[in-house]
Design an enzyme around this catalytic site. Structure first.
Site, PDB file in Angstrom:
ATOM      1  N   GLY A 247     -27.889 112.585   0.038  1.00 20.64           N
ATOM      2  CA  GLY A 247     -26.714 112.886   0.708  1.00 20.64           C
ATOM      3  C   GLY A 247     -26.639 113.925   1.664  1.00 20.64           C
ATOM      4  O   GLY A 247     -25.874 114.548   2.137  1.00 20.64           O
ATOM      5  N   GLU A 284     -33.108 110.699  -3.522  1.00 21.43           N
ATOM      6  CA  GLU A 284     -33.284 109.371  -2.806  1.00 21.43           C
ATOM      7  C   GLU A 284     -32.627 109.735  -1.461  1.00 21.43           C
ATOM      8  O   GLU A 284     -31.413 109.325  -1.114  1.00 21.43           O
ATOM      9  CB  GLU A 284     -32.264 108.619  -3.372  1.00 21.43           C
ATOM     10  CG  GLU A 284     -33.068 108.124  -4.665  1.00 21.43           C
ATOM     11  CD  GLU A 284     -32.017 107.565  -5.850  1.00 21.43           C
ATOM     12  OE1 GLU A 284     -30.746 107.661  -5.535  1.00 21.43           O
ATOM     13  OE2 GLU A 284     -32.432 107.358  -6.986  1.00 21.43           O
ATOM     14  N   PRO A 285     -33.269 110.610  -0.589  1.00 19.46           N
ATOM     15  CA  PRO A 285     -32.677 110.900   0.776  1.00 19.46           C
ATOM     16  C   PRO A 285     -32.891 109.785   1.686  1.00 19.46           C
ATOM     17  O   PRO A 285     -33.481 109.016   1.642  1.00 19.46           O
ATOM     18  CB  PRO A 285     -33.507 112.006   1.207  1.00 19.46           C
ATOM     19  CG  PRO A 285     -34.731 111.716   0.524  1.00 19.46           C
ATOM     20  CD  PRO A 285     -34.616 111.167  -0.696  1.00 19.46           C
ATOM     21  N   GLY A 286     -32.035 109.614   2.690  1.00 19.61           N
ATOM     22  CA  GLY A 286     -31.878 108.683   3.725  1.00 19.61           C
ATOM     23  C   GLY A 286     -31.743 109.112   5.052  1.00 19.61           C
ATOM     24  O   GLY A 286     -32.594 109.321   5.838  1.00 19.61           O
ATOM     25  N   ARG A 323     -20.821 103.584  13.401  1.00 22.90           N
ATOM     26  CA  ARG A 323     -20.175 104.790  13.061  1.00 22.90           C
ATOM     27  C   ARG A 323     -18.980 105.383  13.751  1.00 22.90           C
ATOM     28  O   ARG A 323     -18.163 105.667  13.083  1.00 22.90           O
ATOM     29  CB  ARG A 323     -21.460 105.812  13.015  1.00 22.90           C
ATOM     30  CG  ARG A 323     -22.738 105.402  12.191  1.00 22.90           C
ATOM     31  CD  ARG A 323     -23.540 106.519  11.776  1.00 22.90           C
ATOM     32  NE  ARG A 323     -22.932 107.733  11.129  1.00 22.90           N
ATOM     33  CZ  ARG A 323     -22.403 108.964  11.492  1.00 22.90           C
ATOM     34  NH1 ARG A 323     -22.444 109.197  12.898  1.00 22.90           N
ATOM     35  NH2 ARG A 323     -21.999 109.669  10.661  1.00 22.90           N
ATOM     36  N   TYR A 327     -16.110 105.642  11.231  1.00 23.50           N
ATOM     37  CA  TYR A 327     -15.728 106.866  10.544  1.00 23.50           C
ATOM     38  C   TYR A 327     -15.185 107.636  11.521  1.00 23.50           C
ATOM     39  O   TYR A 327     -15.083 109.156  11.091  1.00 23.50           O
ATOM     40  CB  TYR A 327     -17.268 107.649  10.009  1.00 23.50           C
ATOM     41  CG  TYR A 327     -17.915 106.643   9.171  1.00 23.50           C
ATOM     42  CD1 TYR A 327     -17.297 106.064   7.844  1.00 23.50           C
ATOM     43  CD2 TYR A 327     -19.227 106.381   9.365  1.00 23.50           C
ATOM     44  CE1 TYR A 327     -18.029 105.346   7.045  1.00 23.50           C
ATOM     45  CE2 TYR A 327     -19.963 105.473   8.531  1.00 23.50           C
ATOM     46  CZ  TYR A 327     -19.497 105.227   7.444  1.00 23.50           C
ATOM     47  OH  TYR A 327     -20.315 104.356   6.608  1.00 23.50           O
ATOM     48  N   CYS A 353     -14.766  93.126  22.619  1.00 22.76           N
ATOM     49  CA  CYS A 353     -13.141  92.966  22.798  1.00 22.76           C
ATOM     50  C   CYS A 353     -12.462  93.646  21.365  1.00 22.76           C
ATOM     51  O   CYS A 353     -11.904  92.904  20.818  1.00 22.76           O
ATOM     52  CB  CYS A 353     -12.836  91.509  23.019  1.00 22.76           C
ATOM     53  SG  CYS A 353     -11.250  91.328  23.639  1.00 22.76           S
ATOM     54  N   GLU A 354     -12.505  94.985  21.447  1.00 19.64           N
ATOM     55  CA  GLU A 354     -11.809  95.681  20.316  1.00 19.64           C
ATOM     56  C   GLU A 354     -11.071  97.048  21.064  1.00 19.64           C
ATOM     57  O   GLU A 354     -12.274  97.670  21.603  1.00 19.64           O
ATOM     58  CB  GLU A 354     -12.579  95.885  19.224  1.00 19.64           C
ATOM     59  CG  GLU A 354     -12.912  94.953  18.292  1.00 19.64           C
ATOM     60  CD  GLU A 354     -11.645  94.226  17.503  1.00 19.64           C
ATOM     61  OE1 GLU A 354     -10.704  94.736  17.311  1.00 19.64           O
ATOM     62  OE2 GLU A 354     -11.953  93.091  17.005  1.00 19.64           O
ATOM     63  N   TYR A 381     -27.888 104.412   9.927  1.00 18.76           N
ATOM     64  CA  TYR A 381     -26.436 103.874   9.983  1.00 18.76           C
ATOM     65  C   TYR A 381     -26.166 103.387  10.952  1.00 18.76           C
ATOM     66  O   TYR A 381     -24.775 103.245  11.405  1.00 18.76           O
ATOM     67  CB  TYR A 381     -25.462 104.702   9.201  1.00 18.76           C
ATOM     68  CG  TYR A 381     -25.735 105.092   7.685  1.00 18.76           C
ATOM     69  CD1 TYR A 381     -25.850 104.071   6.830  1.00 18.76           C
ATOM     70  CD2 TYR A 381     -26.325 106.504   7.377  1.00 18.76           C
ATOM     71  CE1 TYR A 381     -26.248 104.445   5.729  1.00 18.76           C
ATOM     72  CE2 TYR A 381     -26.934 106.680   6.322  1.00 18.76           C
ATOM     73  CZ  TYR A 381     -26.653 105.890   5.247  1.00 18.76           C
ATOM     74  OH  TYR A 381     -27.131 106.116   3.885  1.00 18.76           O
TER      75      TYR A 381
END
Length: 425
Positions: A247, A284-286, A323, A327, A353-354, A381
């Site tokens: 995290g 558990e880093p990502g 992202r 977010y 088309c959004e 991500y």
């Protein structure tokens, strides 16, 4: 020639008016492989990993890279060859870890919705541990393991109800989150796990969220977890390891997260003070290992002036870089070759088309159609969340190692997208 580094990664820098990643001019890659294009720095990944390794020097600890941040096989190879284990959240990620060279004991299986098939496959390859997230999951895992004639190693993911001070969508340790077992229910859940015939309790797990940039939430969560360790072991259930998740945040736009080694210096001091300094640690880093190691290259297609907004329309979109749409996340956007002349303020948007298909809002750019831009901090991500929305092929990926260039994923074409589809007779 003087190199001017950009925030977040010293491997990304301007030499004169050209943007380089390590020893490779990014414009050369855009020209050679087309855009959108993801480019990753091996040196940046290993530099981020080295901070964790320094933090754990002399300790009984293992770093498990969290695949969900970026699961491209060559990226996994980089971490496997550097001695990392892996943290997975699906059967597909299990197969990716194995394909990249991991063995069963290198793998931890997290996630709230493991299926019987996924459990069975993980038991067959002998994974190190299941991070179990509910009491019903304990029952199912015990039954699957008993059918196979084995005992599943389990750690219970405890929800400490600590606010990580991050975006609500990536907060995972509060009472209202779907993850983990409530702190007040943990002792009962451990007694339950210890009584089931197909399980072997080996540890305790905690993960409070992602993109955390402060030390205090980690210290608060650690204290609450260690309180539980005290109580659980006093009840006669030994815990061989403490898994503290990941995290740690990265620099997107002026954030100042602690360095991994500095963070763990403080956490290890707290562990020592409470008598747990010799306990085996798993993390558990990502994002913190890959986020600032990658960029997405994109071409300017059109400049569209408007009454209220000016739009810079590029060929990367929300299916490549989800992202911002998901977010409202900020990614710095810079030119591969800065243009002379005054800048204008644009919303940088894609062709999907959004109305939610935007990459950056209110950015000052001196850009022309045909220019290439780099979207920074795109190593985590982005590709792992990419889709084929609007029947857009997923981008190609390149990994650079010094002056070496490795194409690690070919660009998808239409045939790739429809290979599994069937027309009606």
């Amino acid at each position: 020639m003087t190199a001017t580094p950009l925030p977040g990664s010293p491997q990304l820098h301007y030499r004169g008016d050209a943007l380089f990643l390590e020893e490779v001019a990014l414009a050369d890659l855009a020209r050679r492989y087309g855009t959108p294009l993801f480019v990753y720095s091996r040196a940046a990944m290993l530099s981020a990993l080295a901070a964790y390794q320094r933090g754990f020097a002399g300790r009984k600890a293992r770093i498990h890279y969290a695949l969900k941040a970026n699961s491209s096989l060559a990226v996994l190879q980089v971490f496997a060859r550097a001695g990392c284990g892996f943290d997975i959240v699906s059967g597909g990620e299990l197969e990716r870890a194995l394909a990249a060279g991991a063995k069963g004991p290198d793998i931890i299986f997290s996630g709230v919705g493991k299926t019987r098939r996924e459990m069975r496959r993980a038991l067959e390859v002998g994974i190190r541990c299941f991070n179990v997230e509910s009491e019903p999951e304990l029952e199912v895992l015990s039954a699957v393991a008993t059918e196979l004639g084995v005992r599943a190693p389990v750690s219970l993911r405890v929800n400490p109800d600590v606010d990580p001070k991050t975006h609500p969508y990536i907060s995972t340790g509060l009472k209202g989150n779907k993850f983990g077992i409530a702190h007040q229910d943990a002792q009962r859940a451990y007694r339950h796990a210890a009584a089931l015939p197909g399980l072997r309790v080996v540890g305790i797990d905690c993960h409070i969220g992602s993109q955390i940039t402060q030390v205090a939430p980690y210290l608060d969560a650690l204290d609450r977890v260690l309180d539980l360790v005290d109580a659980i072991e006093q009840a006669g259930i030994p815990l061989a390891h403490i898994d503290f998740g990941g995290g740690l945040g990265i620099v997107y736009h002026g954030e100042e997260p602690p360095a991994a080694d500095a963070l763990w210096q403080q956490l290890l001091a707290r562990l020592d003070a409470r008598g747990y300094g010799g306990r085996e640690l798993l993390i558990e880093p990502g994002r913190s290992l890959v986020g600032n190691a990658g960029v997405c290259l994109t071409e300017v297609l059109y400049l569209k002036p408007g009454e209220q907004k000016n739009f810079c329309i590029v060929d990367a979109a929300m299916n490549d870089l989800p992202r911002p749409a998901m977010y409202e996340a900020y990614h710095q956007i810079v030119p591969l070759r800065p243009q002379a002349g005054p800048a204008a303020t644009y919303d940088v948007v894609g062709p999907v088309c959004e109305s939610g298909d935007w990459i950056g809002r209110d950015r000052a750019l001196a850009a022309r159609p045909g220019d290439w831009l780099a979207v920074l901090s795109a190593g985590a991500y982005c590709m792992s969340m990419a889709s084929n929305y609007n029947t857009r092929g997923r981008a190609a990926e390149v990994l650079v190692n010094g002056a070496e260039v490795h194409l690690i994923r070919e660009r998808e074409d239409f045939a790739d997208q429809v290979r599994r589809e069937k027309l009606l007779p």
